[in-house]
Design a protein around this motif. Sequence first.
Motif, PDB file in Angstrom:
ATOM      1  N   GLU A  69       0.804  -1.246  -0.171  1.00 48.12           N
ATOM      2  CA  GLU A  69       0.014   0.006   0.066  1.00 48.12           C
ATOM      3  C   GLU A  69       0.742   1.140  -0.036  1.00 48.12           C
ATOM      4  O   GLU A  69       0.591   2.043  -0.720  1.00 48.12           O
ATOM      5  CB  GLU A  69      -0.791  -0.020   1.037  1.00 48.12           C
ATOM      6  CG  GLU A  69      -1.901   1.276   1.321  1.00 48.12           C
ATOM      7  CD  GLU A  69      -2.810   1.145   2.381  1.00 48.12           C
ATOM      8  OE1 GLU A  69      -3.482   2.235   2.720  1.00 48.12           O
ATOM      9  OE2 GLU A  69      -3.376   0.074   2.827  1.00 48.12           O
ATOM     10  N   LEU A  98       2.568   1.679  -3.419  1.00 49.97           N
ATOM     11  CA  LEU A  98       1.780   2.102  -4.394  1.00 49.97           C
ATOM     12  C   LEU A  98       1.500   3.779  -4.187  1.00 49.97           C
ATOM     13  O   LEU A  98       1.292   4.641  -5.140  1.00 49.97           O
ATOM     14  CB  LEU A  98       0.327   1.634  -4.533  1.00 49.97           C
ATOM     15  CG  LEU A  98      -0.521   1.818  -5.608  1.00 49.97           C
ATOM     16  CD1 LEU A  98       0.132   2.174  -6.940  1.00 49.97           C
ATOM     17  CD2 LEU A  98      -1.724   1.157  -5.745  1.00 49.97           C
ATOM     18  N   ALA A 137      -2.974   7.522 -12.823  1.00 52.84           N
ATOM     19  CA  ALA A 137      -3.342   6.014 -12.658  1.00 52.84           C
ATOM     20  C   ALA A 137      -2.504   5.348 -13.850  1.00 52.84           C
ATOM     21  O   ALA A 137      -1.827   4.275 -13.736  1.00 52.84           O
ATOM     22  CB  ALA A 137      -4.634   5.644 -12.556  1.00 52.84           C
ATOM     23  N   VAL A 160      -1.718   1.164 -12.989  1.00 58.21           N
ATOM     24  CA  VAL A 160      -3.048   0.972 -12.030  1.00 58.21           C
ATOM     25  C   VAL A 160      -4.394   1.406 -12.731  1.00 58.21           C
ATOM     26  O   VAL A 160      -4.494   2.059 -13.542  1.00 58.21           O
ATOM     27  CB  VAL A 160      -2.918   1.342 -10.602  1.00 58.21           C
ATOM     28  CG1 VAL A 160      -1.711   0.705 -10.134  1.00 58.21           C
ATOM     29  CG2 VAL A 160      -2.972   3.003 -10.570  1.00 58.21           C
ATOM     30  N   SER A 161      -5.542   0.832 -12.234  1.00 56.50           N
ATOM     31  CA  SER A 161      -6.761   1.179 -12.674  1.00 56.50           C
ATOM     32  C   SER A 161      -6.957   2.585 -12.426  1.00 56.50           C
ATOM     33  O   SER A 161      -6.379   3.112 -11.331  1.00 56.50           O
ATOM     34  CB  SER A 161      -8.077   0.279 -11.969  1.00 56.50           C
ATOM     35  OG  SER A 161      -8.037   0.438 -10.825  1.00 56.50           O
ATOM     36  N   HIS A 162      -7.942   3.250 -13.154  1.00 52.51           N
ATOM     37  CA  HIS A 162      -8.303   4.802 -12.624  1.00 52.51           C
ATOM     38  C   HIS A 162      -8.914   5.025 -11.580  1.00 52.51           C
ATOM     39  O   HIS A 162      -8.775   6.031 -10.829  1.00 52.51           O
ATOM     40  CB  HIS A 162      -8.878   5.439 -14.097  1.00 52.51           C
ATOM     41  CG  HIS A 162     -10.502   4.946 -14.025  1.00 52.51           C
ATOM     42  ND1 HIS A 162     -10.950   3.883 -14.716  1.00 52.51           N
ATOM     43  CD2 HIS A 162     -11.602   5.095 -13.341  1.00 52.51           C
ATOM     44  CE1 HIS A 162     -12.309   3.691 -14.504  1.00 52.51           C
ATOM     45  NE2 HIS A 162     -12.530   4.319 -13.672  1.00 52.51           N
ATOM     46  N   ALA A 167      -7.838   3.056  -8.883  1.00 51.20           N
ATOM     47  CA  ALA A 167      -7.129   2.430  -7.730  1.00 51.20           C
ATOM     48  C   ALA A 167      -6.285   3.839  -6.913  1.00 51.20           C
ATOM     49  O   ALA A 167      -6.426   3.382  -5.592  1.00 51.20           O
ATOM     50  CB  ALA A 167      -5.658   1.978  -8.285  1.00 51.20           C
ATOM     51  N   ARG A 210      -7.936   6.376  -5.519  1.00 53.54           N
ATOM     52  CA  ARG A 210      -9.018   6.469  -4.276  1.00 53.54           C
ATOM     53  C   ARG A 210      -8.830   5.702  -3.361  1.00 53.54           C
ATOM     54  O   ARG A 210      -9.219   6.001  -2.288  1.00 53.54           O
ATOM     55  CB  ARG A 210     -10.320   6.293  -5.067  1.00 53.54           C
ATOM     56  CG  ARG A 210     -10.834   7.151  -6.394  1.00 53.54           C
ATOM     57  CD  ARG A 210     -10.886   8.575  -5.913  1.00 53.54           C
ATOM     58  NE  ARG A 210     -11.404   9.498  -6.771  1.00 53.54           N
ATOM     59  CZ  ARG A 210     -11.448  10.650  -6.938  1.00 53.54           C
ATOM     60  NH1 ARG A 210     -11.072  11.456  -6.092  1.00 53.54           N
ATOM     61  NH2 ARG A 210     -11.859  11.294  -7.846  1.00 53.54           N
ATOM     62  N   ARG A 211      -8.203   4.299  -3.298  1.00 56.07           N
ATOM     63  CA  ARG A 211      -8.221   3.719  -2.067  1.00 56.07           C
ATOM     64  C   ARG A 211      -6.904   4.348  -1.130  1.00 56.07           C
ATOM     65  O   ARG A 211      -6.756   3.775  -0.048  1.00 56.07           O
ATOM     66  CB  ARG A 211      -7.577   2.389  -2.654  1.00 56.07           C
ATOM     67  CG  ARG A 211      -8.741   1.415  -3.293  1.00 56.07           C
ATOM     68  CD  ARG A 211      -8.495  -0.100  -3.304  1.00 56.07           C
ATOM     69  NE  ARG A 211      -6.983  -0.448  -3.824  1.00 56.07           N
ATOM     70  CZ  ARG A 211      -6.825  -0.737  -5.171  1.00 56.07           C
ATOM     71  NH1 ARG A 211      -7.822  -0.577  -6.137  1.00 56.07           N
ATOM     72  NH2 ARG A 211      -5.709  -1.100  -5.629  1.00 56.07           N
ATOM     73  N   TYR A 212      -6.067   4.953  -1.886  1.00 54.41           N
ATOM     74  CA  TYR A 212      -4.987   5.579  -0.993  1.00 54.41           C
ATOM     75  C   TYR A 212      -5.025   7.311  -0.965  1.00 54.41           C
ATOM     76  O   TYR A 212      -4.480   7.623   0.218  1.00 54.41           O
ATOM     77  CB  TYR A 212      -3.733   5.387  -1.986  1.00 54.41           C
ATOM     78  CG  TYR A 212      -3.600   3.932  -2.085  1.00 54.41           C
ATOM     79  CD1 TYR A 212      -3.261   2.893  -1.326  1.00 54.41           C
ATOM     80  CD2 TYR A 212      -3.802   3.404  -3.295  1.00 54.41           C
ATOM     81  CE1 TYR A 212      -3.092   1.751  -1.396  1.00 54.41           C
ATOM     82  CE2 TYR A 212      -3.723   2.133  -3.799  1.00 54.41           C
ATOM     83  CZ  TYR A 212      -3.351   1.228  -2.891  1.00 54.41           C
ATOM     84  OH  TYR A 212      -3.190  -0.113  -3.005  1.00 54.41           O
TER      85      TYR A 212
END
Length: 217
Positions: free
Chosen positions: A4, A7, A33, A38-40, A42, A44-46
């Motif tokens: 995590e 990324l 992204a 990574v996916s567009h 992704a 948002r998770r971080y």
Amino acid sequence: MDSESSLRERLTDVGVDLVTSEGSTSLGLREIARRAGVSHGAPRRYFPTHHALLSAIARRGFEDLGARFTAAVTDMASPRAQLQAAARAYVGYALECRGMFELMFRHDLLDSEKHASDGARLRESTLPLFDHFVALVARCRAERDSAYPGGPGVPAPPPPVTAAALWSNLHGIAQLWTWGSLQLALDAEPPGGAPHGDQLDRLVAAVLDAHLGPVSA
């Protein structure tokens, strides 16, 4: 470093590369992204918001500028020489890294707590920069007062006020040079590039003289 954190760092690294090479308008979330592989969705998770990612990128700029300050003043003995070196580094960075510099001082990022993914607003990143100028201004004043007891007889503004005015003046030099206004006013060359070293030195010296008095005063 866990996956995590890795990324998060990769997304920030990509953003730094983008703003450095293509300017602040290139920092779309999808493009960051894509370049990070990574996916567009992704990022948002971080980073809870797009601005949170932009804030993380801008913090890298403050880290870089802080390192340049440290390097610039290392061999300077007097507070005045250190302040002049720091001021020159500031304007030089602004002209060399225009996209990052623009991003670093965007008010919508500086003022927004909700965009701080780590709990700290980007505004806090500007405080060490300002405190550095305040401390050097205070040391310049102390050195001048010890050399010329009694002073000029006119009370000087507090160091934070003088530092704020000096900082604003330096920022204005960088912005007006970027726009081409200073070149026009000074009939300076090159019209589309950074000032020559002696041009920049003269401008910075004039700012310091205006706010602190000439060295020989």
